[in-house]
Design a protein around this motif. Structure first.
Motif, PDB file in Angstrom:
ATOM      1  N   LYS A   1       0.770  -1.275   0.140  1.00 52.35           N
ATOM      2  CA  LYS A   1       0.009  -0.043  -0.040  1.00 52.35           C
ATOM      3  C   LYS A   1       0.891   1.336  -0.044  1.00 52.35           C
ATOM      4  N   ARG A   2       2.139   1.167   0.816  1.00 56.41           N
ATOM      5  CA  ARG A   2       2.940   2.396   0.808  1.00 56.41           C
ATOM      6  C   ARG A   2       3.440   2.606  -0.415  1.00 56.41           C
ATOM      7  N   VAL A   3       3.860   1.613  -1.260  1.00 60.79           N
ATOM      8  CA  VAL A   3       4.453   1.540  -2.469  1.00 60.79           C
ATOM      9  C   VAL A   3       3.437   2.310  -3.408  1.00 60.79           C
ATOM     10  N   ALA A   4       2.373   1.754  -3.396  1.00 57.59           N
ATOM     11  CA  ALA A   4       1.218   2.242  -4.302  1.00 57.59           C
ATOM     12  C   ALA A   4       0.869   3.741  -4.140  1.00 57.59           C
ATOM     13  N   THR A   5       1.220   4.241  -2.886  1.00 63.60           N
ATOM     14  CA  THR A   5       0.917   5.508  -2.682  1.00 63.60           C
ATOM     15  C   THR A   5       2.425   6.420  -2.529  1.00 63.60           C
ATOM     16  N   GLY A   6       3.320   5.984  -3.163  1.00 61.36           N
ATOM     17  CA  GLY A   6       4.409   6.497  -3.463  1.00 61.36           C
ATOM     18  C   GLY A   6       5.652   6.345  -2.286  1.00 61.36           C
ATOM     19  N   TRP A   7       5.501   5.508  -1.563  1.00 57.56           N
ATOM     20  CA  TRP A   7       6.381   5.537  -0.325  1.00 57.56           C
ATOM     21  C   TRP A   7       7.229   4.193  -0.583  1.00 57.56           C
ATOM     22  N   GLU A   8       8.540   4.260  -0.689  1.00 54.40           N
ATOM     23  CA  GLU A   8       9.633   3.132  -0.951  1.00 54.40           C
ATOM     24  C   GLU A   8       9.588   2.181   0.190  1.00 54.40           C
ATOM     25  N   PRO A   9       9.773   1.136  -0.285  1.00 54.98           N
ATOM     26  CA  PRO A   9      10.056   0.162   0.816  1.00 54.98           C
ATOM     27  C   PRO A   9      11.290   0.228   1.504  1.00 54.98           C
ATOM     28  N   GLU A  10      12.315   0.871   1.006  1.00 54.72           N
ATOM     29  CA  GLU A  10      13.566   1.093   1.726  1.00 54.72           C
ATOM     30  C   GLU A  10      14.257   2.358   1.091  1.00 54.72           C
ATOM     31  N   LEU A  11      14.958   3.037   1.863  1.00 52.45           N
ATOM     32  CA  LEU A  11      15.490   4.168   1.487  1.00 52.45           C
ATOM     33  C   LEU A  11      17.111   3.950   1.972  1.00 52.45           C
ATOM     34  N   ARG A  12      18.157   4.010   1.015  1.00 52.32           N
ATOM     35  CA  ARG A  12      19.589   3.874   1.274  1.00 52.32           C
ATOM     36  C   ARG A  12      19.824   5.233   1.322  1.00 52.32           C
ATOM     37  N   ILE A  13      20.688   5.531   2.553  1.00 47.15           N
ATOM     38  CA  ILE A  13      21.145   6.740   2.689  1.00 47.15           C
ATOM     39  C   ILE A  13      22.893   6.347   3.008  1.00 47.15           C
ATOM     40  N   ALA A  14      23.605   7.165   2.228  1.00 52.71           N
ATOM     41  CA  ALA A  14      25.085   6.831   2.374  1.00 52.71           C
ATOM     42  C   ALA A  14      25.456   8.320   3.181  1.00 52.71           C
ATOM     43  N   VAL A  15      26.328   8.258   4.385  1.00 50.78           N
ATOM     44  CA  VAL A  15      26.703   9.216   5.462  1.00 50.78           C
ATOM     45  C   VAL A  15      27.967   9.188   5.185  1.00 50.78           C
ATOM     46  N   GLY A  16      28.599  10.243   4.712  1.00 57.15           N
ATOM     47  CA  GLY A  16      30.095  10.665   4.854  1.00 57.15           C
ATOM     48  C   GLY A  16      30.747  10.678   6.190  1.00 57.15           C
ATOM     49  N   ASP A  17      32.070   9.994   6.261  1.00 62.34           N
ATOM     50  CA  ASP A  17      32.712   9.929   7.614  1.00 62.34           C
ATOM     51  C   ASP A  17      33.128  11.136   8.319  1.00 62.34           C
ATOM     52  N   LEU A  18      33.133  12.280   7.623  1.00 61.13           N
ATOM     53  CA  LEU A  18      33.294  13.637   8.195  1.00 61.13           C
ATOM     54  C   LEU A  18      32.183  14.053   9.087  1.00 61.13           C
ATOM     55  N   LEU A  19      31.113  13.368   8.827  1.00 65.40           N
ATOM     56  CA  LEU A  19      29.744  13.913   9.759  1.00 65.40           C
ATOM     57  C   LEU A  19      29.523  12.999  10.936  1.00 65.40           C
ATOM     58  N   ASP A  20      29.291  13.543  11.999  1.00 66.19           N
ATOM     59  CA  ASP A  20      29.144  12.739  13.081  1.00 66.19           C
ATOM     60  C   ASP A  20      27.720  12.193  12.906  1.00 66.19           C
ATOM     61  N   PHE A  21      27.608  10.742  12.879  1.00 61.67           N
ATOM     62  CA  PHE A  21      26.318  10.065  12.650  1.00 61.67           C
ATOM     63  C   PHE A  21      25.370  10.187  13.725  1.00 61.67           C
ATOM     64  N   ASN A  22      25.657  10.690  14.976  1.00 66.55           N
ATOM     65  CA  ASN A  22      25.000  10.868  16.083  1.00 66.55           C
ATOM     66  C   ASN A  22      23.912  12.222  15.708  1.00 66.55           C
ATOM     67  N   VAL A  23      24.376  13.004  14.825  1.00 66.01           N
ATOM     68  CA  VAL A  23      23.620  14.364  14.517  1.00 66.01           C
ATOM     69  C   VAL A  23      22.372  13.936  13.806  1.00 66.01           C
ATOM     70  N   LEU A  24      22.453  12.929  12.989  1.00 67.89           N
ATOM     71  CA  LEU A  24      21.067  12.513  12.186  1.00 67.89           C
ATOM     72  C   LEU A  24      20.229  11.630  12.941  1.00 67.89           C
ATOM     73  N   LEU A  25      20.483  11.322  14.250  1.00 67.68           N
ATOM     74  CA  LEU A  25      19.550  10.613  14.984  1.00 67.68           C
ATOM     75  C   LEU A  25      17.935  11.336  15.147  1.00 67.68           C
ATOM     76  N   ASP A  26      18.049  12.727  15.314  1.00 68.96           N
ATOM     77  CA  ASP A  26      16.991  13.568  15.600  1.00 68.96           C
ATOM     78  C   ASP A  26      16.119  13.586  14.122  1.00 68.96           C
ATOM     79  N   SER A  27      16.968  13.396  13.102  1.00 71.70           N
ATOM     80  CA  SER A  27      16.148  13.718  11.789  1.00 71.70           C
ATOM     81  C   SER A  27      15.613  12.275  11.645  1.00 71.70           C
ATOM     82  N   VAL A  28      16.124  11.121  12.050  1.00 74.07           N
ATOM     83  CA  VAL A  28      15.614   9.895  11.860  1.00 74.07           C
ATOM     84  C   VAL A  28      14.062   9.994  12.966  1.00 74.07           C
ATOM     85  N   ALA A  29      14.262  10.415  13.917  1.00 71.93           N
ATOM     86  CA  ALA A  29      13.033  10.464  14.847  1.00 71.93           C
ATOM     87  C   ALA A  29      12.050  11.403  14.482  1.00 71.93           C
TER      88      ALA A  29
END
Length: 307
Positions: A85-113
């Motif tokens: 149903k999500r795919v039919a309405t435009g939501w991807e089953p999975e989104l692959r996100i590459a994160v560069g090593d110069l960025l502190d991954f912890n700062v992305l957790l708020d965005s995920v939440a």
């Protein structure tokens, strides 16, 4: 296949509700239909699922096993329906996100939440890439979006990008390293006579990138920025570190900052995605990360200076 999802649904309802009649009410069926479903299941599998010898029908050991192993199938089927149903309405089953090593991954957790709070149920898969590997993940299709890619995009176009800010680098060495005794600013020619500690580029297809390394310069290659910091603290080489990683070790005395005779080294970071990409989850992250306040928070969270 003799086992149907409908039969498992009926079996699950009987067990949860405690009787055939109550299960029939929950499933909006007549009791005879529920009884027939179970009887047919027993005939098809040629096993007794309910022991009817007592006042109340009870699951046999075979019935208990069927229910125990069948419930994960029901959960998987329910999840599959939701994904379709999500795919039919435009939501991807999975989104692959590459994160560069110069960025502190912890700062992305708020965005995920925040993505979770938005109702987005697309699975998120994070890839951690080094240097040009972030662009390579996008170029080869291993990632749908890259966050914190340093420097310019690979040639050929086909990408849209938003600047995040800049990472400032500082030359750091252990207090016991010979460079710590040099008069500052130290010429880069002198710096390059010492072994450099570098993080290996994770590019698979694109040409790997290097930073301020000379041909023939002795090099110790490690896998992560944390490993690079540890090697430099151990006095095993010299190298430029993101200031956010170096500052705590300057304060503790484990590393010392070395001024050089070249301009301050900075690396611009970008958010980038394929121009023709579609999907609600990708669009959510593009909109979210394109917001200046969010970009500023991402950079400040990592301790770097933003534009």
């Amino acid at each position: 296949m003799r086992l149907s999802l409908d039969a498992l649904i009926v079996l699950d309802a009987i067990d949860r509700k405690g009787s055939f009649a109550a299960a029939a009410t929950e499933l909006h069926r007549v009791p005879s239909a529920v009884t027939y479903t179970i009887q047919k299941l027993e005939q098809d599998l040629d096993v007794l699922i309910f022991d009817r010898s007592g006042h109340r029908a009870r699951l046999t050991p075979a019935g208990q096993e069927l229910l125990r192993e069948g419930r994960p199938l029901l959960e998987a089927a329910t999840a599959l329906e939701a994904r379709v149903k999500r795919v039919a309405t435009g939501w991807e089953p999975e989104l692959r996100i590459a994160v560069g090593d110069l960025l502190d991954f912890n700062v992305l957790l708020d965005s995920v939440a925040e993505f979770d709070r938005s109702g987005g149920e697309t699975r998120l898969r994070f890839l951690h890439e080094v240097f040009g590997g972030a662009w390579d993940a996008l170029y080869t299709g291993r990632a749908d979006i890259v966050i914190g890619a340093p420097g310019d995009a690979p040639p050929g176009g086909g990408y849209k990008s938003v600047a995040m800010g800049e990472v400032e680098f500082v030359l750091a060495v252990a207090p016991t390293h010979p460079l710590a005794r040099e008069q500052q600013p130290v010429p880069m020619q002198v710096v390059r006579t010492h072994r450099a500690v570098s993080v290996g580029d994770t590019s698979r297809t694109l040409q790997p990138r290097t930073s301020r390394l000379l041909t023939g310069q002795p090099t110790l290659s490690v896998a992560t920025q944390d490993a690079k910091v540890a090697a430099q603290i151990a006095g095993l080489g010299v190298g430029f570190l993101p200031r956010r990683l170096a500052n705590p070790h300057f304060a503790s005395g484990k590393l010392v900052e070395i001024a050089v005779d070249e301009p301050k080294m900075v690396a611009p970071l970008y958010i980038s995605w394929p121009s023709k990409a579609r999907g609600n989850a990708l669009r959510w992250f593009i909109d979210h990360l394109s917001n200046e306040t969010v970009r500023k928070r991402l950079c400040e969270g990592s301790g770097d200076t933003c534009n």
